[in-house]
Design an enzyme around this catalytic site. Structure first.
Site, PDB file in Angstrom:
ATOM      1  N   GLY A  77      -7.415  55.928  57.940  1.00 35.15           N
ATOM      2  CA  GLY A  77      -8.710  56.582  57.829  1.00 35.15           C
ATOM      3  C   GLY A  77      -9.794  55.543  57.604  1.00 35.15           C
ATOM      4  O   GLY A  77      -9.597  54.346  57.834  1.00 35.15           O
ATOM      5  N   ARG A  78     -10.958  55.988  57.130  1.00 37.17           N
ATOM      6  CA  ARG A  78     -12.041  55.044  56.874  1.00 37.17           C
ATOM      7  C   ARG A  78     -11.928  54.340  55.537  1.00 37.17           C
ATOM      8  O   ARG A  78     -12.552  53.302  55.311  1.00 37.17           O
ATOM      9  CB  ARG A  78     -13.394  55.762  56.963  1.00 37.17           C
ATOM     10  N   GLU A  91     -11.455  50.424  55.042  1.00 35.84           N
ATOM     11  CA  GLU A  91     -12.609  49.569  55.332  1.00 35.84           C
ATOM     12  C   GLU A  91     -13.277  49.070  54.056  1.00 35.84           C
ATOM     13  O   GLU A  91     -13.695  47.921  53.977  1.00 35.84           O
ATOM     14  CB  GLU A  91     -13.601  50.368  56.178  1.00 35.84           C
ATOM     15  N   TYR A 105      -3.715  51.235  64.162  1.00 36.81           N
ATOM     16  CA  TYR A 105      -4.565  51.947  65.107  1.00 36.81           C
ATOM     17  C   TYR A 105      -5.047  50.926  66.140  1.00 36.81           C
ATOM     18  O   TYR A 105      -5.437  49.811  65.776  1.00 36.81           O
ATOM     19  CB  TYR A 105      -5.742  52.602  64.378  1.00 36.81           C
ATOM     20  N   CYS A 157      -2.215  53.396  60.760  1.00 37.80           N
ATOM     21  CA  CYS A 157      -3.569  53.548  61.291  1.00 37.80           C
ATOM     22  C   CYS A 157      -4.464  52.383  60.862  1.00 37.80           C
ATOM     23  O   CYS A 157      -4.220  51.244  61.219  1.00 37.80           O
ATOM     24  CB  CYS A 157      -4.120  54.903  60.850  1.00 37.80           C
ATOM     25  N   HIS A 158      -5.506  52.643  60.069  1.00 33.45           N
ATOM     26  CA  HIS A 158      -6.410  51.594  59.593  1.00 33.45           C
ATOM     27  C   HIS A 158      -5.927  50.940  58.296  1.00 33.45           C
ATOM     28  O   HIS A 158      -6.534  49.992  57.819  1.00 33.45           O
ATOM     29  CB  HIS A 158      -7.816  52.158  59.375  1.00 33.45           C
TER      30      HIS A 158
END
Length: 196
Positions: free
Chosen positions: A88-89, A92, A138, A118-119
């Protein structure tokens, strides 16, 4: 005997990538502590649902409020058997916390099982632990993880203590590989019939 697993999450982590592993691992007898920097046990993180509909990137919608059941500041990574880093975000900005990076490094230095999706590998890259691994993430994160020293593989991959997948559609294989690494017995393709 169940393992004690740490999961690092944050606001707008991908809903399925947090909820499904958390619930699956708990359902088979493991204990999962979900933590987030600057939040305490009982606080929530907001999740996001990512869907793949043929656009150049994923569609993001608001997910659920996921309740944390442990406090990051009180975590001693030596007390955990394994680590899960969802996508997900959230990765980050989670990768900007020294306590997150130090915690991740412990699991690699001690060769404990790590699952990331993913992320999530953005955090692993920032922690400087990917050199020499074969892994995935991802696809939009490929350049970042390759720059951190890994070799890219399409699909779910297990290399030593690390299990990675590209996104939540990889859950069946990704979770099975991680659970096998934890010592769980996984059988594919067998159906158990209910008693007549």
């Amino acid at each position: 005997m169940g393992k004690h697993i740490l999961m690092i999450v944050g606001d707008f982590g991908e809903d399925y990538e947090i909820m499904v592993p958390f619930q699956t691992l708990e359902a088979v007898g493991h204990s999962v502590d979900a933590v987030c920097p600057e939040k305490e046990s009982g606080d929530t993180v907001k999740t996001a649902i990512h869907d793949f509909r043929g656009d150049q990137t994923y569609l993001e919608e608001r997910g659920h409020d996921f309740v944390l059941n442990a406090t990051m500041d009180e975590v001693d990574p030596t007390e955990y058997d394994a680590l899960v880093v969802p996508g997900g975000r959230a990765p980050e900005y989670l990768r900007t916390y020294d306590e997150v990076l130090e915690t991740v490094r412990h699991f690699f230095e001690t060769d404990k099982p790590v699952a990331s999706l993913c992320h999530g590998p953005q955090i692993l890259a920032a922690a400087g632990v990917l050199d020499g691994y074969e892994m995935t993430a991802y696809p939009a994160v490929r350049a970042e993880v390759e720059a951190a020293g890994c070799s890219w593989v399409d699909g779910v991959v297990r290399d030593g203590n690390l299990v990675t997948g590209q996104a939540w559609p990889d859950h069946p294989e990704w979770l099975a590989e991680f659970m096998t690494l934890l010592g769980d017995e996984i059988s594919h393709g067998e159906q158990i019939a209910a008693d007549d």
